[in-house]
Design a protein around this motif. Structure first.
Motif, short mmCIF file in Angstrom:
data_model
loop_
_atom_site.label_atom_id
_atom_site.label_comp_id
_atom_site.label_asym_id
_atom_site.label_seq_id
_atom_site.Cartn_x
_atom_site.Cartn_y
_atom_site.Cartn_z
N GLY A 34 0.82 -1.21 0.00
CA GLY A 34 0.00 0.00 0.00
C GLY A 34 0.85 1.26 0.00
N MET A 35 1.94 1.24 0.75
CA MET A 35 2.82 2.40 0.81
C MET A 35 3.50 2.66 -0.53
N ALA A 36 3.90 1.59 -1.22
CA ALA A 36 4.49 1.76 -2.55
C ALA A 36 3.47 2.34 -3.52
N GLY A 37 2.23 1.87 -3.42
CA GLY A 37 1.17 2.44 -4.25
C GLY A 37 0.92 3.89 -3.91
N ALA A 38 1.00 4.23 -2.62
CA ALA A 38 0.81 5.62 -2.20
C ALA A 38 1.91 6.52 -2.75
N LEU A 39 3.13 6.01 -2.81
CA LEU A 39 4.23 6.80 -3.38
C LEU A 39 3.96 7.11 -4.86
N LEU A 40 3.47 6.12 -5.59
CA LEU A 40 3.14 6.36 -7.00
C LEU A 40 2.04 7.40 -7.14
N SER A 41 1.07 7.37 -6.23
CA SER A 41 0.00 8.37 -6.29
C SER A 41 0.54 9.77 -6.04
N GLU A 42 1.42 9.90 -5.07
CA GLU A 42 2.03 11.22 -4.80
C GLU A 42 2.80 11.72 -6.01
N LEU A 43 3.52 10.83 -6.65
CA LEU A 43 4.29 11.23 -7.83
C LEU A 43 3.37 11.63 -8.98
N GLU A 44 2.24 10.97 -9.09
CA GLU A 44 1.27 11.35 -10.12
C GLU A 44 0.72 12.75 -9.84
N TRP A 45 0.39 13.04 -8.58
CA TRP A 45 -0.11 14.37 -8.23
C TRP A 45 0.90 15.45 -8.58
N ARG A 46 2.17 15.13 -8.46
CA ARG A 46 3.23 16.10 -8.74
C ARG A 46 3.58 16.16 -10.22
N GLY A 47 2.84 15.40 -11.03
CA GLY A 47 3.09 15.40 -12.47
C GLY A 47 4.36 14.71 -12.87
#
Length: 209
Positions: A34-47
């Protein structure tokens, strides 16, 4: 510490640890996924990343300005376009270790290491900032009562649902079943959370066979 200073994977980690006990609320490797998926989500938000047809790729641009995100981008660039599930499975341990060390440095977490049977190293996590943990949980439950009104709360709910954490932390309200259905829908709709869920389901299927 202000809860808004936590990254999404750090916030998920705090939610997943049982205050006052070393045992987590979910299986540890599921929390790490879940944490690895959360990191990808944060990176997506940052473009900084994009997902297409089950694959994720780092986008061109300057450094993210945070060691955790820059390390994630470096791993993505090394992997080139890679299936989201494969990237999460491969790097979940590294993401979780980085987040844990950051939380230790901020006084939120304590890590204890011991040997099992004198051979295998085992690490246990203990929350040391219980006020912060209560605030993080209160924020999640408050957002749940409002139907997860913003992108961050929806993504956090989707990831919590993916690792079966949400059923342990949703508020005890009259519409609990409806809330759980809503979280399951968010998990299906959020690509990073959906990938995490698929990994866990595949493991369960393999174990059952």
């Amino acid at each position: 510490m202000n809860t808004h200073m936590l990254t999404l994977p750090e916030e998920l980690m705090v939610l997943g640890i049982n205050p006052g006990r070393a045992k987590g609320l979910v299986l540890r490797h599921h929390l790490h996924y879940g944490m690895a998926g959360a990191l990808l989500s944060e990176l997506e938000w940052r473009g900084r990343v994009a997902e297409n047809r089950g694959k994720v790729v780092a986008l061109a641009g300057p450094a993210a300005g945070d060691p955790l995100f820059d390390a994630g981008l470096a791993l993505l660039r090394a992997d080139k376009p890679v299936r989201t599930r494969r990237w999460i499975s491969r790097h979940a341990g590294a993401v979780s270790e980085s987040c844990a060390e950051r939380l230790v440095q901020r006084g939120v977490l304590r890590i204890e290491s011991r040997r099992v049977l004198g051979l295998f190293r085992s690490r246990s996590y203990h929350l040391t900032d219980l006020d912060l943990a209560r605030h993080v949980l209160a924020d999640f439950q408050g957002a749940a009562k409002l139907g997860f009104p913003d992108p961050r709360s929806r993504t956090l709910a989707a990831l919590a649902g993916a690792i079966d954490l949400s059923r342990r932390i949703v508020p005890d309200t009259g519409n609990k079943k409806e809330l759980r259905r809503s979280i399951r829908a968010l998990t299906r709709e959020t690509w990073s959370a959906h990938a995490v869920r698929r990994i866990i389901e595949a493991e369960s299927s393999d174990g059952g066979g």
